[in-house]
Design an enzyme around this catalytic site. Structure first.
Site, short mmCIF file in Angstrom:
data_model
loop_
_atom_site.label_atom_id
_atom_site.label_comp_id
_atom_site.label_asym_id
_atom_site.label_seq_id
_atom_site.Cartn_x
_atom_site.Cartn_y
_atom_site.Cartn_z
N ILE A 1 -6.20 -6.92 -1.37
CA ILE A 1 -6.94 -5.98 -0.52
C ILE A 1 -7.41 -4.79 -1.36
O ILE A 1 -8.54 -4.31 -1.21
CB ILE A 1 -6.07 -5.51 0.66
N THR B 1 2.06 -6.24 -11.26
CA THR B 1 3.12 -7.24 -11.05
C THR B 1 2.44 -8.61 -11.07
O THR B 1 1.23 -8.72 -11.34
CB THR B 1 3.78 -7.05 -9.66
N ILE C 1 4.72 3.05 -8.83
CA ILE C 1 4.86 4.09 -7.79
C ILE C 1 6.30 4.58 -7.67
O ILE C 1 6.55 5.62 -7.09
CB ILE C 1 4.33 3.64 -6.40
N ASP D 1 1.07 -5.49 10.84
CA ASP D 1 1.50 -5.72 12.24
C ASP D 1 2.90 -6.34 12.28
O ASP D 1 3.52 -6.40 13.35
CB ASP D 1 0.48 -6.60 12.98
N ALA E 1 10.81 -5.30 7.31
CA ALA E 1 11.76 -4.18 7.42
C ALA E 1 11.43 -3.12 6.37
O ALA E 1 11.48 -1.92 6.65
CB ALA E 1 13.19 -4.68 7.24
N LYS F 1 8.46 -2.57 5.04
CA LYS F 1 7.21 -1.91 5.43
C LYS F 1 7.48 -0.93 6.57
O LYS F 1 6.91 0.16 6.63
CB LYS F 1 6.14 -2.93 5.84
N TYR G 1 4.92 -25.06 7.47
CA TYR G 1 6.31 -24.72 7.83
C TYR G 1 6.60 -25.14 9.27
O TYR G 1 5.83 -24.82 10.19
CB TYR G 1 6.55 -23.22 7.72
N ASN H 1 -1.33 -22.11 12.86
CA ASN H 1 -1.46 -22.52 11.44
C ASN H 1 -2.03 -23.92 11.30
O ASN H 1 -2.86 -24.19 10.42
CB ASN H 1 -0.09 -22.45 10.75
N PRO I 1 13.06 -19.23 7.29
CA PRO I 1 14.11 -18.62 8.11
C PRO I 1 13.58 -17.39 8.85
O PRO I 1 12.86 -16.58 8.26
CB PRO I 1 15.19 -18.20 7.10
P1 NAD Z 1 -0.96 -7.99 -3.11
O1 NAD Z 1 0.44 -8.54 -3.24
O2 NAD Z 1 -2.12 -8.89 -3.33
O3 NAD Z 1 -1.14 -6.76 -4.11
C1 NAD Z 1 -0.17 -5.76 -4.26
C2 NAD Z 1 -0.57 -4.89 -5.47
O4 NAD Z 1 0.40 -3.85 -5.59
C3 NAD Z 1 -0.59 -5.67 -6.79
O5 NAD Z 1 -1.75 -5.34 -7.53
C4 NAD Z 1 0.66 -5.16 -7.51
O6 NAD Z 1 0.55 -5.18 -8.92
C5 NAD Z 1 0.77 -3.75 -6.97
N1 NAD Z 1 2.14 -3.22 -7.05
C6 NAD Z 1 3.27 -3.85 -6.62
N2 NAD Z 1 4.34 -3.07 -6.88
C7 NAD Z 1 3.87 -1.94 -7.45
C8 NAD Z 1 4.48 -0.75 -7.93
N3 NAD Z 1 5.81 -0.59 -7.88
N4 NAD Z 1 3.70 0.23 -8.43
C9 NAD Z 1 2.35 0.08 -8.49
N5 NAD Z 1 1.72 -1.03 -8.08
C10 NAD Z 1 2.47 -2.03 -7.56
O7 NAD Z 1 -1.00 -7.33 -1.67
P2 NAD Z 1 -2.20 -7.26 -0.62
O8 NAD Z 1 -2.21 -8.51 0.16
O9 NAD Z 1 -3.42 -6.79 -1.29
O10 NAD Z 1 -1.64 -6.12 0.34
C11 NAD Z 1 -1.93 -4.75 0.09
C12 NAD Z 1 -1.23 -3.90 1.14
O11 NAD Z 1 -1.65 -4.29 2.45
C13 NAD Z 1 0.30 -4.03 1.13
O12 NAD Z 1 0.84 -2.77 1.37
C14 NAD Z 1 0.59 -4.98 2.28
O13 NAD Z 1 1.87 -4.73 2.83
C15 NAD Z 1 -0.52 -4.59 3.25
N6 NAD Z 1 -0.92 -5.67 4.18
C16 NAD Z 1 -1.37 -6.87 3.67
C17 NAD Z 1 -1.78 -7.87 4.56
C18 NAD Z 1 -2.32 -9.19 4.05
O14 NAD Z 1 -2.63 -10.07 4.88
N7 NAD Z 1 -2.51 -9.39 2.76
C19 NAD Z 1 -1.68 -7.66 5.94
C20 NAD Z 1 -1.18 -6.43 6.40
C21 NAD Z 1 -0.82 -5.44 5.51
P1 TYD Z 2 1.54 -16.07 5.02
O1 TYD Z 2 0.17 -16.30 4.49
O2 TYD Z 2 2.71 -16.13 4.09
O3 TYD Z 2 1.50 -14.67 5.79
P2 TYD Z 2 2.62 -13.99 6.78
O4 TYD Z 2 3.90 -14.68 6.63
O5 TYD Z 2 2.66 -12.59 6.24
O6 TYD Z 2 2.04 -14.07 8.16
O7 TYD Z 2 1.81 -17.12 6.18
C1 TYD Z 2 0.94 -17.24 7.30
C2 TYD Z 2 1.52 -18.28 8.23
O8 TYD Z 2 1.48 -19.56 7.58
C3 TYD Z 2 2.99 -18.05 8.56
O9 TYD Z 2 3.23 -18.49 9.89
C4 TYD Z 2 3.75 -18.94 7.59
C5 TYD Z 2 2.80 -20.13 7.44
N1 TYD Z 2 2.84 -20.82 6.13
C6 TYD Z 2 2.96 -22.21 6.08
O10 TYD Z 2 3.05 -22.90 7.11
N2 TYD Z 2 2.97 -22.80 4.85
C7 TYD Z 2 2.89 -22.10 3.69
O11 TYD Z 2 2.95 -22.71 2.58
C8 TYD Z 2 2.74 -20.67 3.75
C9 TYD Z 2 2.63 -19.85 2.50
C10 TYD Z 2 2.71 -20.07 4.99
#
Ligand code: NAD
Ligand code: TYD
Length: 338
Positions: A12, A36, A60, A124, A152, A154, A207, A250, A275
């Site tokens: 994101i 990371t 951070i 969410d 938890a 978050k 899953y 899914n 789980p």
């Molecule tokens: P991501 O895992 O793709 O990226 C996380 C980034 O944070 C990486 O570039 C990593 O290097 C960096 N990072 C991790 N630990 C760090 C640290 N200690 N210091 C500095 N940088 C660090 O995650 P994303 O999917 O892009 O999600 C971004 C944010 O949005 C997160 O806070 C996540 O909880 C939130 N979010 C994501 C989703 C989603 O569907 N992807 C949905 C809701 C909320």
């Molecule tokens: P995921 O992309 O890990 O997002 P989140 O757990 O944060 O919602 O998973 C989305 C949904 O898909 C969740 O119900 C778990 C399921 N899932 C599978 O069924 N198989 C998989 O290999 C993965 C990664 C997720």
């Protein structure tokens, strides 16, 4: 304006930086990222020469680095986190460290630097799980009930952000959004994992019974929502952000992807359930619509198809990502079939 984006090399974060530099070319962005396994500077190749963009590698959780990078910053968009539920089940400690402690360290640095806005990006998943039978949706009044180490941690970060507002007057806003999808998503998450596995000739792991429901938000809609909150949101407020899906489970997502890629159901592999797997998430985004005029614009079927196309056209990007350390995680996570 000078923005600090934490976690800008992730999915994101990278999309947000590209969005912001196009929508607000007069602004400067500092991307602060630890790089990371989930951080990848290749995601930002299109902006690395932009004079308004700077990358600073750092953690951070490190107060000295956070204080240093915060100098001269007006607005913080805090995305850095450990973000994958399955990894939080394998090992919770990095989630508490980055998501809880890291957020608190960053809040201290933001307070010292007198930033004008600290925007915290959350999920969410902090609200827990809804039932499949119900029609209820999460909104800003929903009580917190996180059920995985990820959610938890978050939830802990959200509470700290609110505490710094109430106790110290830090001008904060928070968004809780649903599952994002789109380009540059790390292929450990469901949609990119399914697409890239199919291209590689591997099966798609589903899953449990596959009847789990998430709300799906196209990443550009999310970026626009953060923009709306930064420009028109009220300090101290929380906004829920969701997409245009209504209870797609899914299995139906996997079936859509199979159809788009000309594959059939024999490519599905039912594996051991996660789980504590949350059954259903749904988001009521009425507040951000009514108060800030934002709504999602990308419908799921069209943008899922474009996302499939993007992964097909960017094999080099995800093949590099999927090799190395990720391969070891994959072997550990998917050893048990149903
Ligand atoms: P991501 O895992 O793709 O990226 C996380 C980034 O944070 C990486 O570039 C990593 O290097 C960096 N990072 C991790 N630990 C760090 C640290 N200690 N210091 C500095 N940088 C660090 O995650 P994303 O999917 O892009 O999600 C971004 C944010 O949005 C997160 O806070 C996540 O909880 C939130 N979010 C994501 C989703 C989603 O569907 N992807 C949905 C809701 C909320
Ligand atoms: P995921 O992309 O890990 O997002 P989140 O757990 O944060 O919602 O998973 C989305 C949904 O898909 C969740 O119900 C778990 C399921 N899932 C599978 O069924 N198989 C998989 O290999 C993965 C990664 C997720």
């Amino acid at each position: 304006m000078r923005l600090l984006v934490t976690g800008g090399a992730g999915f994101i974060g990278a999309n947000f930086i590209m969005y912001w530099l196009t929508a607000h070319p007069e602004d400067e962005i500092v991307n602060f990222d630890k790089l990371t396994y989930a951080g990848n500077l290749e995601n930002l190749a299109s902006v690395e020469k932009n004079p308004g963009y700077t990358f600073v590698r750092g953690d951070i959780c490190n107060a000295e680095q956070a204080t240093h990078v915060m100098k001269g910053i007006d607005t913080v968009v805090h995305l850095a986190a450990e973000s994958h539920v399955d990894r939080s089940i394998l090992e919770a400690a990095p989630f508490v460290m980055t998501n809880v402690v890291g957020t608190q360290v960053l809040l201290d640095a933001a307070l010292k630097a007198n930033v004008k806005r600290f925007h915290h990006v959350s999920t969410d998943e902090v609200f827990g799980s809804l039932t499949l039978q119900g029609t209820e949706k999460f909104n800003e009044q929903t009580l917190y009930d996180p059920r995985s180490p990820y959610s938890a941690s978050k939830a802990g970060s959200d509470h700290l952000v609110r505490a710094y507002h109430h106790t110290f007057g830090l001008p904060v806003t928070i968004t809780n959004c649903s599952n994002n999808y789109g380009p540059f998503q790390f292929p450990e998450k469901l949609i990119p994992l399914a697409i890239t596995n199919l291209i590689e000739g591997k099966k798609v792991p589903v899953y449990g019974d596959g009847l789990y429901v998430r709300d799906w938000l196209y990443v550009d809609d999310h970026c626009r929502a953060i923009d709306a909150v930064l420009s028109r949101g009220k300090v101290g407020e929380t906004y829920c952000i969701g997409g245009l899906t209504e209870d797609v489970n899914n299995l139906s997502i996997i079936r859509k992807i199979l159809a788009l890629m000309g594959k059939n159901e024999s490519e599905i592999e039912y594996v051991k359930d996660r789980p504590g797997h949350d059954r259903r998430y749904a988001i009521d985004w009425a507040k951000i619509y009514n108060e800030l005029g934002w709504k999602p614009e990308h419908d799921f079927d069209t943008w899922l198809e474009k996302t499939v196309r993007w992964y097909m056209d960017h094999e080099e990007w995800w093949k590099r990502v999927k090799s190395g350390a990720y391969a070891q995680y994959y072997a550990k996570q998917y050893t048990h079939t149903a």
